[in-house]
Design a protein around this motif. Structure first.
Motif, short mmCIF file in Angstrom:
data_model
loop_
_atom_site.label_atom_id
_atom_site.label_comp_id
_atom_site.label_asym_id
_atom_site.label_seq_id
_atom_site.Cartn_x
_atom_site.Cartn_y
_atom_site.Cartn_z
N PRO A 42 0.77 -1.12 -0.06
CA PRO A 42 -0.10 0.03 0.11
C PRO A 42 0.78 1.27 -0.12
N ALA A 43 2.16 1.16 0.79
CA ALA A 43 2.66 2.36 0.81
C ALA A 43 3.40 2.66 -0.70
N GLY A 44 3.57 1.85 -1.42
CA GLY A 44 4.53 1.81 -2.62
C GLY A 44 3.05 2.39 -3.62
N LEU A 45 1.80 1.99 -3.64
CA LEU A 45 0.90 2.64 -4.29
C LEU A 45 0.53 4.13 -4.06
N VAL A 46 0.67 4.24 -2.68
CA VAL A 46 0.46 5.75 -2.06
C VAL A 46 1.70 6.52 -2.75
N PHE A 47 2.84 6.18 -2.61
CA PHE A 47 4.10 7.09 -2.96
C PHE A 47 3.94 7.18 -4.40
N SER A 48 3.71 6.10 -5.23
CA SER A 48 3.74 6.13 -6.69
C SER A 48 2.42 7.15 -7.11
N GLY A 49 1.36 7.25 -6.65
CA GLY A 49 0.21 8.12 -6.95
C GLY A 49 0.79 9.46 -6.50
N LEU A 50 1.08 9.81 -5.39
CA LEU A 50 1.67 11.03 -5.00
C LEU A 50 2.71 11.79 -5.71
N PHE A 51 3.92 10.67 -6.29
CA PHE A 51 4.81 11.16 -6.91
C PHE A 51 4.40 11.69 -8.63
N LEU A 52 3.34 10.69 -8.90
CA LEU A 52 2.65 11.25 -10.35
C LEU A 52 2.01 12.53 -10.15
N ILE A 53 1.37 12.77 -9.25
CA ILE A 53 0.49 14.03 -9.19
C ILE A 53 1.50 14.98 -9.28
N ALA A 54 2.54 14.85 -8.28
CA ALA A 54 3.51 16.05 -8.11
C ALA A 54 4.14 16.35 -9.61
N VAL A 55 4.60 15.29 -10.22
CA VAL A 55 5.29 15.46 -11.54
C VAL A 55 4.29 15.98 -12.57
N CYS A 56 2.90 15.65 -12.55
CA CYS A 56 1.97 16.24 -13.49
C CYS A 56 1.88 17.92 -13.12
N LEU A 57 1.81 18.22 -11.69
CA LEU A 57 1.50 19.49 -11.38
C LEU A 57 2.86 20.35 -11.77
N ALA A 58 3.97 19.66 -11.69
CA ALA A 58 5.20 20.38 -11.99
C ALA A 58 5.43 20.74 -13.68
N VAL A 59 5.05 19.76 -14.18
CA VAL A 59 4.97 19.74 -15.78
C VAL A 59 3.90 20.78 -16.29
N ASN A 60 2.81 20.95 -15.62
CA ASN A 60 1.67 21.98 -15.94
C ASN A 60 2.10 23.28 -15.48
N LYS A 61 2.94 23.43 -14.39
CA LYS A 61 3.42 24.94 -14.18
C LYS A 61 4.50 25.28 -14.97
N ILE A 62 5.36 24.32 -15.62
CA ILE A 62 6.34 24.55 -16.58
C ILE A 62 5.79 24.97 -17.90
N PHE A 63 4.95 24.44 -18.41
CA PHE A 63 4.15 24.67 -19.70
C PHE A 63 3.35 25.68 -19.53
N ALA A 64 2.78 26.16 -18.29
CA ALA A 64 1.78 27.26 -18.35
C ALA A 64 2.87 28.44 -18.46
N TYR A 65 4.23 28.53 -17.65
CA TYR A 65 4.90 29.46 -17.86
C TYR A 65 5.54 29.73 -19.31
N VAL A 66 5.80 28.66 -20.04
CA VAL A 66 6.37 28.72 -21.21
C VAL A 66 5.42 29.33 -22.42
N PHE A 67 4.29 28.87 -21.92
CA PHE A 67 3.42 29.18 -23.24
C PHE A 67 2.33 30.38 -22.54
#
Length: 67
Positions: A42-67
């Protein structure tokens, strides 16, 4: 009963509905893995989910800044 479902679906976009569905699947997977029904930790699933959410938010911020 159908009027409640129809009103919910009329106010919700397809993308948000898919987000709710994927979140529900993730929560069910964490619960099943907690009870040993899935071979994943369960800890692996939670960590993976939170990691993916963090990466998606970071990429969204980068693209929002670039465009």
């Amino acid at each position: 009963m159908f009027k409640i479902v129809d009103n919910f679906l009329n106010r919700t976009t397809m993308y948000r509905l898919v987000l709710y569905y994927v979140a529900m699947l993730w929560i069910v997977a964490v619960i099943f893995s907690f009870f040993g029904l899935l071979p994943y930790e369960p800890a692996g699933l939670v960590f993976s989910g939170l990691f993916l959410i963090a990466v998606c938010l970071a990429v969204n911020k980068i693209f929002a800044y670039v465009f």
